[in-house]
Every structure is written in structure tokens, then in C-alpha cells.
Design an enzyme around this catalytic site. Structure first.
Site, short mmCIF file in Angstrom:
data_model
loop_
_atom_site.label_atom_id
_atom_site.label_comp_id
_atom_site.label_asym_id
_atom_site.label_seq_id
_atom_site.Cartn_x
_atom_site.Cartn_y
_atom_site.Cartn_z
N LEU A 96 0.84 -1.19 0.00
CA LEU A 96 0.00 0.00 0.00
C LEU A 96 0.87 1.24 0.00
O LEU A 96 1.64 1.48 0.94
CB LEU A 96 -0.92 0.01 1.22
CG LEU A 96 -1.81 1.25 1.38
CD1 LEU A 96 -2.82 1.34 0.24
CD2 LEU A 96 -2.53 1.23 2.73
N HIS A 118 5.14 2.55 12.33
CA HIS A 118 5.80 3.76 11.82
C HIS A 118 4.81 4.91 11.79
O HIS A 118 3.61 4.71 11.51
CB HIS A 118 6.34 3.48 10.42
CG HIS A 118 7.27 4.52 9.90
ND1 HIS A 118 6.82 5.73 9.39
CD2 HIS A 118 8.63 4.54 9.78
CE1 HIS A 118 7.86 6.44 9.00
NE2 HIS A 118 8.97 5.75 9.23
#
Length: 340
Positions: free
Chosen positions: A125, A229
Site C-alpha cells: 500500500l 511507523h
């Protein structure tokens, strides 16, 4: 208009540009033209039914149809780990106790695991930063669930997604520095890249086979185990709303969480509906709900976002919207609200 469709060879240059923008940590979108050509060929062969389940994978693109430009990608692997082992760490516990000494210690450990072998996987993605608006990212991610809902028989019962773990703006991963670096003797970026282009044999050859005690790692490494993240947090929250959950598995490189769900429990599988198309001349007012609408054409799959009126049997599309979907009056389409 933004449209999602299967990736094709003609998209190579645009996808390569996206790979250069994706940075370190997105292993399934390497900045390697040969690897991307192979990925595009594989998605085409999957659609044509030429591959075994162990080799199948889909790659979708988000296309700005006005500019005829690909601005994002997302993918699904059909069954991971059936050709090369699929590794992650399972975060478990080891108990050390002595009744005579009145000592009881429960310690967190990392076990090298192949528990997700054979699962379907959400992957790859990435959306061009210039297009991270108007809910494009949500559309690009969620359309994979609508595709799975339409073609459940082509996927495994368990669906997983590996989320990018913590690294700083310079690509430094404290988890890799504390653990992986000692076994691989290479920078995090190189190990990440080799994994992304399919050279994964080194993982099996070099990773520790015995439990790793988390308490023996530096504090900065302990703190990022299971952490996402910063740039991946929106994607993580989005997948949670679709039914995926963290169950104690993390990536062997950066310790990012792996989340999972049974396909039957996905929102798109439970809640997506089919409607027949009616063409209308005027556009629905902009305050109408937004829906993902897909044509359910396996080989020529495509989907758009619409603000459309509908009833229990029909959805009202403009001629342009119908053309983008390659449907006509009376065609069946599958719909799902973009927002929960």
C-alpha cells in the site's frame, strides 16, 4: 475522477516513480525495475488463471483518469509461505521459577515463527504524497476488502497485514540495530531491499533459531516492538476498523506489528451489497454518503467512489460513472460505504 483497477504493464513507469518515493521499509515495492516487471506479470497471470495458489498475487492501482496517471498501489498475496518460508516473530513468554528460592519471573521472548504460512496477505500500500487527500488513501486500501468480498473463494480463510515498524527519518531502526544487525551484518536498508526483491533465503540461513529474551535488548529496541511507523498509523487504524487485530506477531526486521482476521469477519464481507445500475443525467448532491462501487468483473475489475442515491435494489449513476466502471443499465455492481 479517481478509479481503482488491476495494474498492467503500461503502468510500469508510474509505479517505478512511486517505488522511488516510498522510502525504506516498504519491502513489497522495491525500487527495482525487474522486480516490478515481474510483479506486474504475476498479477496478469493470476487473473488469467495460469498460476498455482502459492504464486498468485494481485496488484491494484489508483488512477487519476483525468491525467491518465497512476498515483497509488495496493496489493493482495493469495497464500504466503508456500514456496519460500514466511517469517515473523511471535511475542511470547518464558517463565523461570524456583520455589526453593522464592523466585518467579515471566519474561517476554521473541520466537521465530512460520505460523502465518498459507494466509492471504494485504501488502504494497502506497499513495503519492501529493494525492493524500479527498479520502484517496482510504479508498485505495479498502477496495481490497471489497474485492475479497466478491471473490472469497480465491483467498484463504485468514487474512494478515504486516505493518511498517518504527525507523527514523534517516532509516535507522533501533530494533534492527539491536538484533538483526548482529546476525546479518548489513544495514537495515539492504536487508529490507533484498527481502523486497525476493532474495529471502538469507533470512532462514541467518536468523536466530532460539528464543530471544526481550529484556536483554536495549530499551530503545524494546520500546518499538509492535509499534507502527508514524506514516503507517492511519493505515493501521483503517485496517482495525475493517476487522483486523494485533495478535502478538511482529516483523523480524523492524518489529512492526502483523495484524490479522478471518475473512468471514471482515466488514466488507458482512456488509457489502449488490445493486442494479440505473443511469441518471444529473449528479447527486455533494452531501450524499460516499460509497465504493465495483463492477465485480474479475478479470477487468475496477471501482470508483461515488456520492450516489440508491434504494433496496438500485443505485443511480451518471453516464460517466457507468463508463468508468464498464457497466450499463441493469448491470450488477457491489457497494460498500467508504466510512464505517
Amino acid at each position: 475522477m479517481m478509479r481503482v483497477r488491476h495494474a498492467e504493464q503500461r503502468d510500469l513507469n508510474d509505479i517505478y516513480t512511486l517505488a522511488k518515493k516510498s522510502g525504506i521499509g516498504l519491502t513489497s515495492l522495491p525500487e527495482n525495475e525487474d522486480a516490478l516487471i515481474a510483479k506486474l506479470a504475476r498479477t496478469e497471470q493470476t487473473r488469467q488463471g495460469h498460476l498455482e495458489k502459492s504464486e498468485q498475487g494481485y496488484l491494484f492501482v489508483l488512477e487519476d483518469t483525468t491525467q491518465q496517471k497512476v498515483v497509488g498501489v495496493s496489493g493482495i498475496e493469495v497464500a504466503v509461505g508456500l514456496i519460500e518460508p514466511f517469517y515473523n516473530f511471535h511475542v511470547g513468554k518464558q517463565v523461570h521459577a524456583s520455589k526453593a528460592l522464592n523466585v518467579y519471573q515471566s519474561l517476554n521472548t521473541l520466537f521465530l515463527s512460520n505460523d502465518h504460512t498459507g494466509s492471504s496477505e494485504l501488502c504494497t500500500l502506497f499513495l503519492d504524497p501529493e494525492f493524500r487527500k479527498n479520502q484517496n488513501g482510504k479508498f485505495l486500501s479498502k477496495i481490497r476488502f471489497l474485492f475479497i468480498a466478491a471473490f472469497q473463494q480465491k483467498f484463504e480463510q485468514k487474512l494478515i497485514a504486516e505493518m511498517r515498524g518504527y525507523s527514523d527519518e534517516n532509516g535507522y531502526s533501533p530494533f534492527w540495530s539491536a538484533l538483526g544487525h548482529h546476525f546479518f551484518n548489513m544495514p537495515f536498508s539492504k536487508a529490507d531491499y533484498l527481502s523486497g526483491v525476493g532474495q529471502k533465503v538469507f533470512i532462514a540461513e541467518l536468523m536466530p533459531r532460539f528464543p530471544v529474551y526481550v529484556d536483554l535488548l536495549p530499551k530503545e529496541a524494546q520500546q518499538v516492538i509492535g509499534q507502527v511507523h508514524e506514516h503507517t498509523r492511519p493505515a493501521y487504524r483503517l485496517l482495525e476498523t475493517e476487522g483486523l487485530k494485533y495478535q502478538g506477531y511482529v516483523d523480524i526486521f523492524d518489529a512492526g506489528p502483523t495484524i490479522e482476521a478471518n475473512i468471514d469477519d471482515l466488514r466488507a464481507v458482512r456488509d457489502s451489497k449488490q445493486r442494479r445500475v440505473i443511469i441518471q443525467e444529473t449528479q447527486t448532491p455533494l452531501d450524499a454518503p460516499r460509497f465504493m462501487v465495483a463492477n465485480d468483473d474479475y478479470k477487468n475489475y475496477c471501482a470508483i467512489l461515488v456520492e450516489a442515491e440508491m434504494d433496496l435494489e438500485h443505485i443511480y449513476l451518471t453516464q460517466i460513472q457507468a463508463q468508468q466502471l464498464h457497466v450499463e443499465v441493469g448491470s450488477h455492481v457491489r457497494i460498500l460505504p467508504l466510512n464505517t
